[in-house]
Design a protein around this motif. Structure first.
Motif, PDB file in Angstrom:
ATOM      1  N   PHE A 126       1.011  -0.861  -0.036  1.00  0.00           N
ATOM      2  CA  PHE A 126      -0.067  -0.032  -0.475  1.00  0.00           C
ATOM      3  C   PHE A 126       0.640   1.270   0.164  1.00  0.00           C
ATOM      4  CE2 PHE A 126      -2.722  -3.368   2.168  1.00  0.00           C
ATOM      5  CZ  PHE A 126      -3.726  -3.235   0.822  1.00  0.00           C
ATOM      6  N   TYR A 127       2.580   1.082  -0.948  1.00  0.00           N
ATOM      7  CA  TYR A 127       2.671   2.277  -0.608  1.00  0.00           C
ATOM      8  C   TYR A 127       2.585   3.343  -1.956  1.00  0.00           C
ATOM      9  CZ  TYR A 127       4.952  -0.616  -4.557  1.00  0.00           C
ATOM     10  OH  TYR A 127       4.448  -1.163  -6.002  1.00  0.00           O
ATOM     11  N   SER A 128       1.322   3.187  -2.365  1.00  0.00           N
ATOM     12  CA  SER A 128       1.263   4.305  -3.411  1.00  0.00           C
ATOM     13  C   SER A 128      -0.367   4.281  -3.758  1.00  0.00           C
ATOM     14  CB  SER A 128       1.673   4.267  -4.979  1.00  0.00           C
ATOM     15  OG  SER A 128       0.740   3.510  -5.495  1.00  0.00           O
ATOM     16  N   PRO A 129      -0.976   4.986  -4.017  1.00  0.00           N
ATOM     17  CA  PRO A 129      -2.497   5.341  -4.380  1.00  0.00           C
ATOM     18  C   PRO A 129      -2.539   4.661  -5.413  1.00  0.00           C
ATOM     19  CG  PRO A 129      -1.431   7.406  -4.934  1.00  0.00           C
ATOM     20  CD  PRO A 129      -0.452   6.933  -4.419  1.00  0.00           C
ATOM     21  N   THR A 130      -2.118   4.369  -6.328  1.00  0.00           N
ATOM     22  CA  THR A 130      -2.050   3.506  -7.681  1.00  0.00           C
ATOM     23  C   THR A 130      -2.460   1.729  -7.658  1.00  0.00           C
ATOM     24  OG1 THR A 130      -1.700   4.756  -9.160  1.00  0.00           O
ATOM     25  CG2 THR A 130      -1.982   2.614 -10.130  1.00  0.00           C
ATOM     26  N   VAL A 131      -1.454   1.528  -7.193  1.00  0.00           N
ATOM     27  CA  VAL A 131      -0.876  -0.555  -6.372  1.00  0.00           C
ATOM     28  C   VAL A 131      -2.042  -0.244  -5.103  1.00  0.00           C
ATOM     29  CG1 VAL A 131       0.762  -1.454  -5.119  1.00  0.00           C
ATOM     30  CG2 VAL A 131       1.373   0.350  -7.405  1.00  0.00           C
ATOM     31  N   ALA A 132      -2.177   0.309  -4.173  1.00  0.00           N
ATOM     32  CA  ALA A 132      -2.697   0.172  -3.030  1.00  0.00           C
ATOM     33  C   ALA A 132      -4.943  -0.182  -4.207  1.00  0.00           C
ATOM     34  CB  ALA A 132      -3.083   1.745  -2.239  1.00  0.00           C
ATOM     35  N   ALA A 133      -4.637   0.795  -4.728  1.00  0.00           N
ATOM     36  CA  ALA A 133      -6.337   0.269  -5.333  1.00  0.00           C
ATOM     37  C   ALA A 133      -6.312  -0.503  -6.081  1.00  0.00           C
ATOM     38  CB  ALA A 133      -6.564   1.558  -6.330  1.00  0.00           C
ATOM     39  N   ARG A 188     -14.094 -12.120  -1.064  1.00  0.00           N
ATOM     40  CA  ARG A 188     -15.450 -12.423  -1.388  1.00  0.00           C
ATOM     41  C   ARG A 188     -15.725 -14.226  -1.677  1.00  0.00           C
ATOM     42  NH1 ARG A 188     -15.711  -7.411  -3.646  1.00  0.00           N
ATOM     43  NH2 ARG A 188     -14.600  -8.176  -5.729  1.00  0.00           N
ATOM     44  N   ASP A 189     -14.324 -14.314  -2.744  1.00  0.00           N
ATOM     45  CA  ASP A 189     -14.190 -15.913  -3.028  1.00  0.00           C
ATOM     46  C   ASP A 189     -13.394 -16.808  -1.993  1.00  0.00           C
ATOM     47  OD1 ASP A 189     -14.689 -17.737  -5.410  1.00  0.00           O
ATOM     48  OD2 ASP A 189     -12.741 -17.635  -5.067  1.00  0.00           O
ATOM     49  N   ALA A 190     -14.265 -16.656  -0.322  1.00  0.00           N
ATOM     50  CA  ALA A 190     -13.750 -17.358   0.543  1.00  0.00           C
ATOM     51  C   ALA A 190     -12.206 -17.196   0.971  1.00  0.00           C
ATOM     52  CB  ALA A 190     -14.368 -18.431   0.826  1.00  0.00           C
ATOM     53  N   ALA A 191     -11.366 -16.786   0.883  1.00  0.00           N
ATOM     54  CA  ALA A 191     -10.205 -16.691   0.999  1.00  0.00           C
ATOM     55  C   ALA A 191      -9.347 -15.785   2.178  1.00  0.00           C
ATOM     56  CB  ALA A 191      -8.657 -16.530   0.200  1.00  0.00           C
ATOM     57  N   GLU A 192      -8.986 -16.696   3.002  1.00  0.00           N
ATOM     58  CA  GLU A 192      -8.377 -15.691   4.404  1.00  0.00           C
ATOM     59  C   GLU A 192      -7.360 -14.803   3.293  1.00  0.00           C
ATOM     60  OE1 GLU A 192      -6.283 -16.314   8.850  1.00  0.00           O
ATOM     61  OE2 GLU A 192      -6.511 -18.098   7.501  1.00  0.00           O
ATOM     62  N   VAL A 193      -7.248 -13.664   3.665  1.00  0.00           N
ATOM     63  CA  VAL A 193      -5.986 -12.301   3.447  1.00  0.00           C
ATOM     64  C   VAL A 193      -5.375 -12.327   4.414  1.00  0.00           C
ATOM     65  CG1 VAL A 193      -6.239  -9.875   1.930  1.00  0.00           C
ATOM     66  CG2 VAL A 193      -7.971 -11.669   1.073  1.00  0.00           C
ATOM     67  N   LEU A 194      -4.243 -12.408   4.972  1.00  0.00           N
ATOM     68  CA  LEU A 194      -3.421 -11.531   6.001  1.00  0.00           C
ATOM     69  C   LEU A 194      -2.432 -10.581   4.716  1.00  0.00           C
ATOM     70  CD1 LEU A 194      -2.668 -14.703   7.497  1.00  0.00           C
ATOM     71  CD2 LEU A 194      -3.985 -13.087   8.001  1.00  0.00           C
ATOM     72  N   VAL A 195      -2.295  -9.594   5.442  1.00  0.00           N
ATOM     73  CA  VAL A 195      -1.218  -8.088   5.172  1.00  0.00           C
ATOM     74  C   VAL A 195      -0.150  -7.818   6.778  1.00  0.00           C
ATOM     75  CG1 VAL A 195      -1.571  -5.791   4.574  1.00  0.00           C
ATOM     76  CG2 VAL A 195      -2.905  -6.921   3.158  1.00  0.00           C
ATOM     77  N   GLY A 196       0.968  -7.557   5.801  1.00  0.00           N
ATOM     78  CA  GLY A 196       2.002  -6.707   6.719  1.00  0.00           C
ATOM     79  C   GLY A 196       2.403  -5.530   6.050  1.00  0.00           C
ATOM     80  N   ASP A 197       2.117  -4.852   6.977  1.00  0.00           N
ATOM     81  CA  ASP A 197       1.845  -3.047   6.836  1.00  0.00           C
ATOM     82  C   ASP A 197       2.198  -2.577   7.932  1.00  0.00           C
ATOM     83  OD1 ASP A 197       1.315  -1.336   4.591  1.00  0.00           O
ATOM     84  OD2 ASP A 197       0.738  -0.437   6.612  1.00  0.00           O
ATOM     85  N   PRO A 198       3.199  -1.866   7.942  1.00  0.00           N
ATOM     86  CA  PRO A 198       3.857  -1.216   9.171  1.00  0.00           C
ATOM     87  C   PRO A 198       3.053   0.534   9.167  1.00  0.00           C
ATOM     88  CG  PRO A 198       5.992  -0.735   6.775  1.00  0.00           C
ATOM     89  CD  PRO A 198       4.446  -1.424   6.208  1.00  0.00           C
ATOM     90  N   GLY A 199       2.196   0.659   8.442  1.00  0.00           N
ATOM     91  CA  GLY A 199       1.117   2.062   8.253  1.00  0.00           C
ATOM     92  C   GLY A 199       1.568   2.964   7.045  1.00  0.00           C
ATOM     93  N   ARG A 200       2.088   2.386   6.171  1.00  0.00           N
ATOM     94  CA  ARG A 200       2.121   2.502   4.895  1.00  0.00           C
ATOM     95  C   ARG A 200       0.805   3.811   4.968  1.00  0.00           C
ATOM     96  NH1 ARG A 200       7.339   1.810   4.059  1.00  0.00           N
ATOM     97  NH2 ARG A 200       7.542  -0.286   4.153  1.00  0.00           N
ATOM     98  N   GLY A 201       1.457   4.949   3.589  1.00  0.00           N
ATOM     99  CA  GLY A 201       0.271   5.439   3.586  1.00  0.00           C
ATOM    100  C   GLY A 201      -0.986   5.407   2.919  1.00  0.00           C
ATOM    101  N   TYR A 202      -1.332   4.173   1.803  1.00  0.00           N
ATOM    102  CA  TYR A 202      -2.772   4.030   1.192  1.00  0.00           C
ATOM    103  C   TYR A 202      -3.493   2.812   1.757  1.00  0.00           C
ATOM    104  CZ  TYR A 202      -0.561   8.041  -0.982  1.00  0.00           C
ATOM    105  OH  TYR A 202       0.004   9.394  -2.167  1.00  0.00           O
ATOM    106  N   PHE A 203      -2.871   2.796   3.317  1.00  0.00           N
ATOM    107  CA  PHE A 203      -3.294   1.012   4.184  1.00  0.00           C
ATOM    108  C   PHE A 203      -4.777   1.354   4.041  1.00  0.00           C
ATOM    109  CE2 PHE A 203      -3.764  -1.659   7.616  1.00  0.00           C
ATOM    110  CZ  PHE A 203      -3.588  -2.721   7.474  1.00  0.00           C
ATOM    111  N   PRO A 204      -5.683   0.608   3.767  1.00  0.00           N
ATOM    112  CA  PRO A 204      -6.955   0.739   4.096  1.00  0.00           C
ATOM    113  C   PRO A 204      -7.285  -0.013   4.708  1.00  0.00           C
ATOM    114  CG  PRO A 204      -6.757  -0.893   2.537  1.00  0.00           C
ATOM    115  CD  PRO A 204      -6.048  -0.225   2.785  1.00  0.00           C
ATOM    116  N   ASP A 205      -7.061   0.593   6.291  1.00  0.00           N
ATOM    117  CA  ASP A 205      -7.118  -0.258   7.421  1.00  0.00           C
ATOM    118  C   ASP A 205      -8.882  -0.476   8.501  1.00  0.00           C
ATOM    119  OD1 ASP A 205      -7.375   2.492   8.229  1.00  0.00           O
ATOM    120  OD2 ASP A 205      -6.391   3.198  10.514  1.00  0.00           O
ATOM    121  N   ARG A 206      -9.495   0.491   7.429  1.00  0.00           N
ATOM    122  CA  ARG A 206     -10.606   0.000   7.574  1.00  0.00           C
ATOM    123  C   ARG A 206     -11.209  -1.806   7.358  1.00  0.00           C
ATOM    124  NH1 ARG A 206     -10.035   2.476   3.289  1.00  0.00           N
ATOM    125  NH2 ARG A 206     -12.195   2.499   1.619  1.00  0.00           N
ATOM    126  N   LEU A 207     -10.841  -1.874   6.896  1.00  0.00           N
ATOM    127  CA  LEU A 207     -10.738  -3.103   6.388  1.00  0.00           C
ATOM    128  C   LEU A 207     -10.168  -4.515   5.836  1.00  0.00           C
ATOM    129  CD1 LEU A 207     -10.672  -2.317   1.604  1.00  0.00           C
ATOM    130  CD2 LEU A 207     -12.496  -2.251   3.738  1.00  0.00           C
TER     131      LEU A 207
END
Length: 199
Positions: free
Chosen positions: A133-140, A151-170
């Motif tokens: 999530f390091y740039s707006p384009t890549v993050a989107a 939505r396809d039932a996969a468990e999704v795990l992300v590692g993020d150190p507080g990059r500016g475009y991380f959508p933490d609400r999700l």
């Protein structure tokens, strides 16, 4: 673009894993003479980023997260998260990246750690993504892909150190680490980095 020089080194937060990495004093654009070039991605794969290290540590400490499951590591970079998943007993692990050099480096690093990565995987049960999530384009783009997998039932795990475009609400944070990082990359020696599960 010239390739950065790499050497096999242990990963600070996950010393069970060794990767071919650039020197700690190297910067992301050093091999390009300090210039960004849009025609070729920078060599993200020559470095071990905080998000990938946090994911690797989490999987090595909690192998039940991936044991016996099909795992896809998106934007794999050096392949650290994929390698950790394989070491933790995943049934099958694939690494993908927009940069084919990254996939080649992930395969090389997997071989150095005695594990194998697949070329592709059908309907992964777990999706991993570190530091995406390091740039707006890549993050989107990444958010769209990760939500589709969820939505396809996969468990999704992300590692993020507080990059500016991380959508933490999700996401919900399920672990946190103080990750050693090269100051030449991050202008810090450690980054507090979360492992997050998509809601």
């Amino acid at each position: 673009m010239p390739q950065p020089t790499t050497h096999l080194r242990t990963v600070p937060l996950a010393p069970e894993i060794s990767l071919h990495l650039a020197a700690d004093s190297a910067g992301l654009f050093d091999s390009a003479g300090g210039e960004f070039r849009s025609d070729e991605p920078p060599p993200f794969w020559a470095f071990v980023w905080a998000g990938g290290q946090a994911l690797a540590r989490f999987l090595l400490d909690r192998p039940e997260t991936v044991a016996g499951r099909r795992v896809l590591d998106l934007a794999t970079g050096s392949g650290i998260a994929a390698i950790a998943a394989a070491k933790a007993g995943a049934a099958e692990v694939a690494a993908s990246d927009v940069d084919p050099r990254a996939v080649a480096q992930a395969v090389r690093n997997a071989e150095a750690n005695g594990v194998t990565l697949s070329d592709s995987i059908d309907r992964p049960q777990v999706l991993l993504a570190g530091d995406v999530f390091y740039s707006p384009t890549v993050a989107a783009e990444m958010t769209q892909r990760l939500r589709a997998a969820r939505r396809d039932a996969a468990e999704v795990l992300v590692g993020d150190p507080g990059r500016g475009y991380f959508p933490d609400r999700l996401f919900e944070r399920i672990a946190e680490y103080a990750v050693p990082v090269p100051a030449a990359l991050e202008e810090a020696e450690t980054l507090v980095t979360g492992v997050w599960r998509m809601r």
